[in-house]
Motif scaffolding. Structure first.
Motif, PDB file in Angstrom:
ATOM      1  N   ALA A  70       0.489  -5.059  -7.356  1.00  0.00           N
ATOM      2  CA  ALA A  70       1.803  -4.409  -8.018  1.00  0.00           C
ATOM      3  C   ALA A  70       2.158  -3.125  -7.794  1.00  0.00           C
ATOM      4  O   ALA A  70       3.248  -3.016  -8.283  1.00  0.00           O
ATOM      5  CB  ALA A  70       1.399  -4.402  -9.597  1.00  0.00           C
ATOM      6  N   GLN A  71       1.166  -2.509  -7.253  1.00  0.00           N
ATOM      7  CA  GLN A  71       1.462  -1.133  -6.825  1.00  0.00           C
ATOM      8  C   GLN A  71       1.644  -0.987  -5.309  1.00  0.00           C
ATOM      9  O   GLN A  71       2.026   0.224  -4.719  1.00  0.00           O
ATOM     10  CB  GLN A  71       0.280   0.093  -6.838  1.00  0.00           C
ATOM     11  CG  GLN A  71      -0.325  -0.070  -8.331  1.00  0.00           C
ATOM     12  CD  GLN A  71       0.870   0.925  -9.032  1.00  0.00           C
ATOM     13  OE1 GLN A  71       1.185   1.897  -8.737  1.00  0.00           O
ATOM     14  NE2 GLN A  71       1.229   0.443 -10.424  1.00  0.00           N
ATOM     15  N   GLY A  72       2.431  -2.370  -4.768  1.00  0.00           N
ATOM     16  CA  GLY A  72       2.789  -2.072  -3.304  1.00  0.00           C
ATOM     17  C   GLY A  72       1.731  -1.900  -2.157  1.00  0.00           C
ATOM     18  O   GLY A  72       2.172  -1.870  -1.127  1.00  0.00           O
ATOM     19  N   LEU A  73       0.665  -2.162  -2.559  1.00  0.00           N
ATOM     20  CA  LEU A  73      -0.567  -2.183  -1.638  1.00  0.00           C
ATOM     21  C   LEU A  73      -0.999  -3.669  -1.437  1.00  0.00           C
ATOM     22  O   LEU A  73      -0.683  -4.315  -1.876  1.00  0.00           O
ATOM     23  CB  LEU A  73      -1.727  -1.436  -2.253  1.00  0.00           C
ATOM     24  CG  LEU A  73      -1.655  -0.162  -2.701  1.00  0.00           C
ATOM     25  CD1 LEU A  73      -2.727   0.636  -3.302  1.00  0.00           C
ATOM     26  CD2 LEU A  73      -1.294   0.933  -1.295  1.00  0.00           C
ATOM     27  N   SER A  74      -1.789  -3.868  -0.253  1.00  0.00           N
ATOM     28  CA  SER A  74      -2.069  -5.315   0.192  1.00  0.00           C
ATOM     29  C   SER A  74      -3.652  -5.507   0.029  1.00  0.00           C
ATOM     30  O   SER A  74      -4.320  -4.309   0.144  1.00  0.00           O
ATOM     31  CB  SER A  74      -1.524  -5.320   1.494  1.00  0.00           C
ATOM     32  OG  SER A  74      -2.291  -4.812   2.339  1.00  0.00           O
ATOM     33  N   VAL A  75      -4.043  -6.524  -0.294  1.00  0.00           N
ATOM     34  CA  VAL A  75      -5.385  -7.037  -0.016  1.00  0.00           C
ATOM     35  C   VAL A  75      -5.432  -8.052   0.850  1.00  0.00           C
ATOM     36  O   VAL A  75      -4.605  -9.140   0.944  1.00  0.00           O
ATOM     37  CB  VAL A  75      -5.690  -7.495  -1.472  1.00  0.00           C
ATOM     38  CG1 VAL A  75      -7.238  -8.203  -1.331  1.00  0.00           C
ATOM     39  CG2 VAL A  75      -5.810  -6.522  -2.569  1.00  0.00           C
ATOM     40  N   PRO A  76      -6.229  -8.089   1.945  1.00  0.00           N
ATOM     41  CA  PRO A  76      -7.347  -6.833   2.241  1.00  0.00           C
ATOM     42  C   PRO A  76      -6.747  -5.809   3.120  1.00  0.00           C
ATOM     43  O   PRO A  76      -7.560  -5.109   3.474  1.00  0.00           O
ATOM     44  CB  PRO A  76      -8.303  -7.765   3.012  1.00  0.00           C
ATOM     45  CG  PRO A  76      -7.342  -8.704   3.692  1.00  0.00           C
ATOM     46  CD  PRO A  76      -6.322  -8.985   3.014  1.00  0.00           C
ATOM     47  N   GLY A  77      -5.306  -5.819   3.428  1.00  0.00           N
ATOM     48  CA  GLY A  77      -5.118  -4.604   4.336  1.00  0.00           C
ATOM     49  C   GLY A  77      -5.403  -3.161   3.994  1.00  0.00           C
ATOM     50  O   GLY A  77      -5.992  -2.373   4.644  1.00  0.00           O
ATOM     51  N   ASP A  78      -5.141  -2.826   2.524  1.00  0.00           N
ATOM     52  CA  ASP A  78      -5.409  -1.565   2.050  1.00  0.00           C
ATOM     53  C   ASP A  78      -6.707  -1.601   1.352  1.00  0.00           C
ATOM     54  O   ASP A  78      -7.374  -0.370   1.211  1.00  0.00           O
ATOM     55  CB  ASP A  78      -4.214  -1.038   1.200  1.00  0.00           C
ATOM     56  CG  ASP A  78      -2.910  -0.966   1.878  1.00  0.00           C
ATOM     57  OD1 ASP A  78      -2.792  -0.220   3.015  1.00  0.00           O
ATOM     58  OD2 ASP A  78      -1.726  -1.607   1.573  1.00  0.00           O
TER      59      ASP A  78
END
Length: 331
Positions: free
Chosen positions: A263-271
């Protein structure tokens, strides 16, 4: 017309004796049952105080309990709620193993919750408790009944208590090894360590990080729900807290954490890499598919049933910690 003796209707209870002496109710129960876990001087004091107060053990009720009913009570410590359903994933995954074993032994099963058991205890030969409760309170309450019982959980209580559960410390180690292998160094732990199982998971996780250069940057206590995991991680991100790996004490918490990260624009598992615990049915269906520490629920259920039946029969029984394994997926 019959006359009642003074105070007959207000006969002192075990709780009254405990309050008088400033000790736990379970200590009074053990002392009056002549258990060696309470030292003799304490047992004598409790017996004297109980006699002085007019407390009398309900022998007829105890004798009734000692008659075989061919019934085992399965008591669930958790309470169902709109965001933590009884069916996903715990404790129903254990019940299949319990039911199969009890049925094969010609035993009935009564399923109830800890609150209902305390208020309206069924007639039963023994008890299987699923979940120890915060600070072991549920297990202590079951122990006070004097019935043979076994617990699904962690070995945090008295040494004579029979516990079946997973090797939670090793599960924590497996989660740490996985995150370290993904080059994650700023780690977040999510879970309520007042539960013995969660405390062990954190302990194994911390121990595996020693000397690695990675560290736990935050520990957040939260309930075993998607909503709790989502809320915990959302608040951290809103405050600018940075992390690149998460170990959650349950899959539900992990799923909520992933939702908050994305929701904060981060990715799993990228970030951020995420590991859950349980390998619940939904872990492989979630997006991204959740990496999780697997517990062997079916075997655990069978062991719980076998051990309580052995206790009822007077056999010697030992606790059992079952091995766990990490199931690596996309998160």
């Amino acid at each position: 017309m019959s006359k009642h003796k003074p105070n007959e209707r207000a006969r002192p209870t075990m709780a009254d004796v405990a309050r008088e002496l400033g000790v736990a109710k379970i200590t009074v129960s053990r002392a009056l049952s002549e258990q060696s876990t309470v030292k003799e001087s304490t047992r004598a004091l409790i017996r004297e105080t109980a006699e002085r107060m007019g407390y009398r053990l309900n022998v007829s009720a105890r004798n009734l309990r000692q008659q075989r009913t061919r019934t085992i009570a399965v008591v669930i410590e958790m309470a169902p709620s709109h965001d933590r359903l009884m069916s996903e994933p715990y404790p129903l995954s254990l019940l299949g193993g319990i039911m199969q074993e009890l049925t094969a032994a010609g035993q009935n099963m009564v399923l109830t919750t800890i609150d209902l058991f305390a208020a309206h205890p069924p007639s039963t030969d023994g008890v299987i408790l699923l979940g120890q409760g915060v600070h072991d309170d549920a297990a202590a309450m079951i122990e006070a009944t004097g019935l043979p019982y076994v617990v699904w959980g962690a070995a945090h209580g008295p040494p004579e208590r029979i516990v079946v559960g997973s090797d939670n410390r090793d599960g924590g180690r497996l989660a740490a090894d996985y995150l370290l292998g993904k080059q994650r160094t700023k780690l977040l732990f999510l879970g309520e360590t007042q539960h013995g199982e969660v405390d062990d998971r954190l302990g194994g996780f911390e121990a595996a990080l020693t000397g690695t250069g990675a560290a736990i940057v935050d520990r957040v206590a939260c309930a075993f729900t998607v909503a709790a995991g989502r809320e915990a991680v959302s608040k951290l991100l809103e405050r600018g807290r940075g992390f690149d790996g998460i170990f959650a004490a349950s899959d539900a918490i992990a799923m909520g954490a992933i939702e908050a990260v994305e929701a904060q624009g981060l990715s799993v598992p990228g970030d951020v890499s995420v590991v859950g615990f349980d390998d619940s049915p939904g872990a492989s269906l979630f997006s991204p598919r959740l990496t999780s520490v697997r517990q062997d629920w079916a075997t655990g259920g069978a062991l719980l049933a076998q051990k309580v039946l052995d206790l009822v029969s007077g056999k010697r029984v030992e606790s059992r910690a079952m091995p766990v394994e990490l199931v690596a997926r996309e998160s």
